[in-house]
Design a protein around this motif. Structure first.
Motif, PDB file in Angstrom:
ATOM      1  N   LEU A  16      65.113 -13.367  87.355  1.00  0.00           N
ATOM      2  CA  LEU A  16      63.946 -11.805  87.371  1.00  0.00           C
ATOM      3  C   LEU A  16      63.932 -10.800  87.586  1.00  0.00           C
ATOM      4  O   LEU A  16      64.504 -10.492  89.442  1.00  0.00           O
ATOM      5  CB  LEU A  16      62.503 -13.145  88.888  1.00  0.00           C
ATOM      6  N   ILE A  89      63.316 -13.083  82.943  1.00  0.00           N
ATOM      7  CA  ILE A  89      62.302 -12.877  82.867  1.00  0.00           C
ATOM      8  C   ILE A  89      61.877 -11.050  83.476  1.00  0.00           C
ATOM      9  O   ILE A  89      62.606 -11.219  84.335  1.00  0.00           O
ATOM     10  CB  ILE A  89      61.430 -13.874  83.821  1.00  0.00           C
ATOM     11  N   PRO A  96      58.914  -8.458  87.929  1.00  0.00           N
ATOM     12  CA  PRO A  96      58.290  -9.496  87.416  1.00  0.00           C
ATOM     13  C   PRO A  96      57.214 -10.191  88.416  1.00  0.00           C
ATOM     14  O   PRO A  96      57.808  -9.958  89.222  1.00  0.00           O
ATOM     15  CB  PRO A  96      59.046 -10.459  86.677  1.00  0.00           C
ATOM     16  N   ILE A  97      55.954 -11.032  88.146  1.00  0.00           N
ATOM     17  CA  ILE A  97      55.335 -11.633  89.351  1.00  0.00           C
ATOM     18  C   ILE A  97      54.698 -11.005  89.506  1.00  0.00           C
ATOM     19  O   ILE A  97      53.412 -10.931  90.070  1.00  0.00           O
ATOM     20  CB  ILE A  97      56.204 -12.580  90.170  1.00  0.00           C
ATOM     21  N   GLY A 102      54.030 -14.210  85.170  1.00  0.00           N
ATOM     22  CA  GLY A 102      55.520 -15.082  85.660  1.00  0.00           C
ATOM     23  C   GLY A 102      55.284 -16.155  86.947  1.00  0.00           C
ATOM     24  O   GLY A 102      56.073 -16.678  86.815  1.00  0.00           O
ATOM     25  N   LEU A 106      56.445 -19.850  87.440  1.00  0.00           N
ATOM     26  CA  LEU A 106      57.270 -20.333  87.399  1.00  0.00           C
ATOM     27  C   LEU A 106      56.819 -21.315  88.460  1.00  0.00           C
ATOM     28  O   LEU A 106      57.478 -22.717  88.437  1.00  0.00           O
ATOM     29  CB  LEU A 106      57.876 -19.235  89.060  1.00  0.00           C
ATOM     30  N   ILE A 118      66.347 -20.847  90.854  1.00  0.00           N
ATOM     31  CA  ILE A 118      65.449 -18.877  90.963  1.00  0.00           C
ATOM     32  C   ILE A 118      66.229 -17.967  91.329  1.00  0.00           C
ATOM     33  O   ILE A 118      66.197 -17.939  92.419  1.00  0.00           O
ATOM     34  CB  ILE A 118      63.789 -19.331  91.468  1.00  0.00           C
ATOM     35  N   SER A 120      65.978 -13.581  91.930  1.00  0.00           N
ATOM     36  CA  SER A 120      65.764 -12.233  91.821  1.00  0.00           C
ATOM     37  C   SER A 120      66.367 -10.623  91.779  1.00  0.00           C
ATOM     38  O   SER A 120      67.308 -11.503  92.994  1.00  0.00           O
ATOM     39  CB  SER A 120      64.299 -11.720  92.309  1.00  0.00           C
ATOM     40  N   VAL A 132      58.642 -12.197  94.792  1.00  0.00           N
ATOM     41  CA  VAL A 132      59.108 -13.318  93.493  1.00  0.00           C
ATOM     42  C   VAL A 132      59.429 -14.251  93.239  1.00  0.00           C
ATOM     43  O   VAL A 132      59.529 -14.978  92.020  1.00  0.00           O
ATOM     44  CB  VAL A 132      60.001 -11.887  93.006  1.00  0.00           C
TER      45      VAL A 132
END
Length: 294
Positions: A16, A89, A96-97, A102, A106, A118, A120, A132
Motif C-alpha cells: 500500500l 495499491i 491509499p485506504i 482500498g 482489502l 500486506i 504499507s 492502512v
C-alpha cells in the motif's frame, strides 16, 4: 488469526504505497523501487498514476481500483496472489485506504483462504501505516498516542474511557511500549467483546516488521504466549467500539467497587467505572455497594 512477518517469508505481498499530495518530487526512493518491482499496480485513476510513473521513467502494468469496482477486483487479485504475483495499491494522492479506495477491497481479500502479506510504504507515521495495512473500513480514525497509565487499574480506566468516548464509526489507534504491551492487550481482552477485531503491529517497515491480526481473544492468547516476540514499539488498532457489558452478581459488583476504593479511587469514580462494565447504572451500583459494605 494472522501472524505476518512481512520480510521473513516468500509469500506474495500487497504493498500500500503513498504518493505525493502535490509535488511529485516528494516521492521517496523505496516507494519508487516498490512501484518498479511489483508485477501490477492497482490505482485509483490510471491516467494520474501514469503521470507519476512517467516522471520517474517507470513502466508497469496499471489496473484501475476505485470505489465502484473494489468487489470485482477481489477475484482478479485473488488469482494474481495465487500465482505468486506482488502488487501495489496507490491512490491519486496521499495514502491509499485513508478516505480513498482500498479498504473494502482489502477487507474482502483477507476473508479469502490465501496466504499473503500486506505492507504499507510511505504513508506517514507508524499509526497510519498500521491503519492502512489493517484493512479496517471506516471514514474516521482516532489517534490517541501512548497509553499514559502504568498502574493496572488506572490503565483499565484509561482504556475504557478511550473506547467508550468514541463511537463505533472510529478506528482507534494508539502506541504502547514493549514493557507494557502484554498487560494492555490483556486488559483490552477483558473490556472488549471477544469478536472485536484488532491489529497489533511492531517494527513497521523494518526487517522485523510483524502484524498480528484477529479477534481480541485470539490476539491476547498469542501475545501472552511464548511465541510472541517482545521487541520494538507497538501500534494497536481497534476496528470499532464494542465494550463488553458483563452480567455480574450483586456481590461481584460490590467487590469490584471495594477493590477500586481500596486502590485509592473515590467511591463515585469506582461506581462509574464498574457501571461501564456492567448492565447496572452508577446509582444502582452505589446502592449495591452500600448494602454490602456500609
Amino acid at each position: 488469526m494472522r501472524v505476518q512477518q512481512t520480510f521473513k517469508n516468500n509469500k506474495p505481498t500487497i504493498y500500500l504505497v503513498g504518493t505525493p499530495i502535490g509535488n511529485l518530487d516528494d516521492m521517496p526512493p523505496r516507494a519508487l523501487k516498490v512501484l518498479e518491482e511489483v508485477d501490477f499496480i492497482f490505482c485509483e485513476d490510471t491516467r494520474t498514476t501514469s503521470i507519476l510513473l512517467s516522471k520517474f521513467e517507470i513502466k508497469n502494468n496499471l489496473i484501475s481500483l476505485h470505489m465502484h469496482n473494489e468487489f470485482q477486483r477481489v477475484v482478479e487479485v485473488n488469482k494474481l496472489l495465487e500465482s505468486g504475483k506482488n502488487i501495489a495499491i496507490v491512490s491519486d494522492a496521499g495514502a491509499p485506504i485513508i478516505s480513498d479506495p482500498g479498504a473494502t477491497f482489502l477487507n474482502e481479500l483477507k476473508k479469502q483462504d490465501l496466504e499473503f502479506n500486506i505492507s504499507s510504504v510511505n504513508v506517514g507515521p507508524a499509526y497510519i501505516h498500521a491503519i492502512v495495512a489493517s484493512g479496517f473500513i471506516s471514514k474516521q480514525n482516532l489517534f490517541y498516542g501512548f497509553i499514559e497509565s502504568k498502574n493496572e487499574v488506572s490503565k483499565k480506566n484509561e482504556l475504557l474511557n478511550i473506547v467508550k468516548k468514541y463511537n463505533d464509526e472510529n478506528i482507534i489507534a494508539f502506541y504502547e511500549s514493549v514493557h507494557r504491551i502484554k498487560s494492555t492487550i490483556k486488559i483490552l481482552n477483558e473490556l472488549l467483546n471477544h469478536d472485536q477485531q484488532v491489529v497489533v503491529a511492531r517494527e513497521i517497515t523494518k526487517l522485523n516488521e510483524e502484524y498480528i491480526s484477529g479477534n481480541i481473544s485470539e490476539v491476547n492468547e498469542f501475545i501472552q504466549s511464548d511465541q510472541f516476540i517482545e521487541k520494538g514499539e507497538f501500534v494497536i488498532v481497534l476496528d470499532k467500539y464494542q465494550v463488553q457489558s458483563l452480567e455480574l452478581s450483586s456481590e461481584q459488583i460490590a467487590n469490584k467497587v471495594k477493590a477500586l476504593v481500596d486502590d485509592g479511587y473515590k467511591t463515585k469514580q469506582a461506581c462509574e467505572f464498574v457501571a461501564n462494565e456492567s448492565t447496572f447504572s452508577k446509582n444502582e451500583i452505589y446502592k449495591i455497594y452500600l448494602d454490602f459494605f456500609k
